[in-house]
Design an enzyme around this catalytic site. Structure first.
Site, mmCIF file in Angstrom:
data_model
loop_
_atom_site.group_PDB
_atom_site.id
_atom_site.type_symbol
_atom_site.label_atom_id
_atom_site.label_comp_id
_atom_site.label_asym_id
_atom_site.label_seq_id
_atom_site.Cartn_x
_atom_site.Cartn_y
_atom_site.Cartn_z
ATOM 1 N N LYS A 102 -42.164 -1.468 15.873
ATOM 2 C CA LYS A 102 -40.796 -1.357 15.360
ATOM 3 C C LYS A 102 -40.676 -2.289 14.170
ATOM 4 C CE LYS A 102 -36.889 0.468 16.941
ATOM 5 N NZ LYS A 102 -37.038 1.643 17.789
HETATM 6 N N1 GLU Z 1 -36.497 5.082 16.449
HETATM 7 C C1 GLU Z 1 -36.686 6.050 17.499
HETATM 8 C C2 GLU Z 1 -36.828 5.338 18.827
HETATM 9 O O1 GLU Z 1 -36.378 4.233 19.009
HETATM 10 C C3 GLU Z 1 -37.796 7.018 17.202
HETATM 11 C C4 GLU Z 1 -39.158 6.426 17.038
HETATM 12 C C5 GLU Z 1 -40.210 7.414 16.558
HETATM 13 O O2 GLU Z 1 -39.922 8.600 16.461
HETATM 14 O O3 GLU Z 1 -41.325 6.954 16.286
HETATM 15 O O4 GLU Z 1 -37.328 5.882 19.772
#
Ligand code: GLU
Length: 410
Positions: A102
């Site tokens: 993240k």
């Molecule tokens: N930001 C989204 C989550 O927290 C999607 C992450 C992604 O698709 O890699 O799951």
């Protein structure tokens, strides 16, 4: 409690029940690395804008690091690390071949122009392009970012490494994005809710939902749930909140939001204080905004019988205990909002194959993954008489732990 401490708490509770040795717990909890970079740009008024970008890569034994990029003033190292670990457990719960990551930038996209956002994004990619890649780490949208931002990432990354659509997911349909990706998290939230209701002999039609947050996740969830006959009785966003016990007209509300950028002032309902949303009268509560919103203070007053965590980490550990004691069922974030990363996986596969799948096919596959994951965690929770959250963590820790030990040759 910091975001990292909160996610660590849920991990540790499950790990102890599994009798996992302390050293393995440390191994699984510790991120591989967190990169912090300066993102300085020229603002539209000619002044200097100073921002900081982060990318935490938590684990990659089950596949490349995977997870969103958040543009929000609260983004810092602690948030990136906590949310990256959630991605590791989330990708394992729905069994897509990714690890967890993240990141983001501590900027406020609501106060920035498109050009400034583009500059910040391209500058960030210039700083991190060496540590991301289609087989290394694949960013995606999260709070404050969208398909356009993903397009800039692909474009900037490709300048360094050649044409690489698979470096990022959640791209526009016209630039190697996938059908169904934009609404995937909201759709997954609906499928997850349906799975649970089916076990309880209930259905969506007629149930009253309150939704906190009307961004990408909350608005698509509201629309899809309403299409199935659910009543969306209250919705809030950063600008305010509206309620209508008969059910809000979601297509009209969506038009209102497209025009005014907030649910506030919608004429098809009455205004209510946004902080009352979580404790408003409803059957199902969907937090679909920031983390840490369901707390020791308000958990006591929640009136829903079911909480579906569309947001990441919306419930603090203390609040989780209160909800459990009160018999309120929680569909945990690492399962409930995994629809987004699941369709991200489908997008990545399509990019690697240079092949496009149809929307119906994608939605069927998403439903299948959400149903299979539910079966696994619900079965475990029922057998062991534990919460769905603890069961989801046990499943995830088992999968990640076994992969990690294989990769280490142990
Ligand atoms: N930001 C989204 C989550 O927290 C999607 C992450 C992604 O698709 O890699 O799951």
């Amino acid at each position: 409690m910091s975001a990292t401490d909160a996610t660590r708490w849920f991990f540790t509770r499950a790990a102890r029940r599994m009798d996992l040795a302390e050293r393995i717990q440390t191994l699984l909890l510790t991120p591989s690395r967190t990169v912090k970079v300066e993102v300085a740009i020229e603002l539209d008024n000619g002044e200097l804008g100073n921002f900081t970008g982060y990318r935490c890569q938590h684990a990659n034994d089950r596949g490349p690091y995977k997870g969103g990029l958040r543009y929000h003033p609260q983004v810092d190292e602690d948030h990136a690390e906590a949310l990256a670990s959630l991605m590791t457990w989330k990708t394992a719960v729905v069994d897509v071949p990714f690890g967890g990551a993240k990141g983001g930038i501590n900027c406020d996209p609501r106060t920035m122009s498109q050009k400034e956002l583009e500059r910040v994004t391209r500058r960030f990619v210039q700083q991190i392009h060496d540590i991301i890649g289609p087989q290394v780490d694949i960013p995606a949208p999260d709070m404050g970012t969208n398909a356009t931002v993903m397009a800039w990432i692909m474009s900037e990354y490709s300048k360094f490494h050649g044409f690489s659509p698979a470096v990022v997911t959640g791209k526009p349909l016209d630039l190697h994005g996938s059908a169904g990706r934009e609404e995937a998290t909201g759709r997954g939230v609906m499928y997850a809710t349906e799975e649970l209701l089916r076990r309880q002999g209930r259905q969506l039609a007629g149930l009253r939902f309150a939704i906190q947050g009307f961004g990408n996740v909350g608005s698509h969830a509201a629309r899809l749930l309403a299409e199935q006959g659910a009543r969306i009785v209250a919705v809030s966003d950063i600008g305010g909140a509206v309620r209508n016990p008969e059910g809000l007209d979601i297509p009209r509300l969506l038009e209102h939001v497209a025009r005014t950028r907030s649910v506030a002032g919608f004429e098809g309902g009455e205004p209510m204080p946004a902080d009352e949303l979580l404790v408003s009268e409803c059957d199902v509560l969907i937090p679909a905004a920031l983390g840490g919103v369901i707390t020791r203070e308000n958990a006591q007053h929640i009136r829903a019988g079911l909480v579906v965590e569309a947001a990441n980490a919306p419930t603090t550990p203390e609040a989780d205990e209160i909800l459990e004691k009160r018999g309120i069922v929680v569909l945990p974030d690492i399962y409930a909002n995994a629809g987004g990363v699941t369709v991200s996986y489908f997008e990545w596969v399509q990019n690697l194959q240079n092949f496009r799948w149809e929307l119906d096919d994608i939605n069927d596959k998403l439903r299948g993954r959400m149903a299979a994951a539910f079966e696994t965690i619900y079965g475990l929770a029922t057998r062991k008489k534990i919460s769905l959250r603890e069961a989801a963590y046990i499943v995830a820790i088992g999968r990640v732990g076994r992969a990690t030990l294989y990769m280490m040759g142990m």
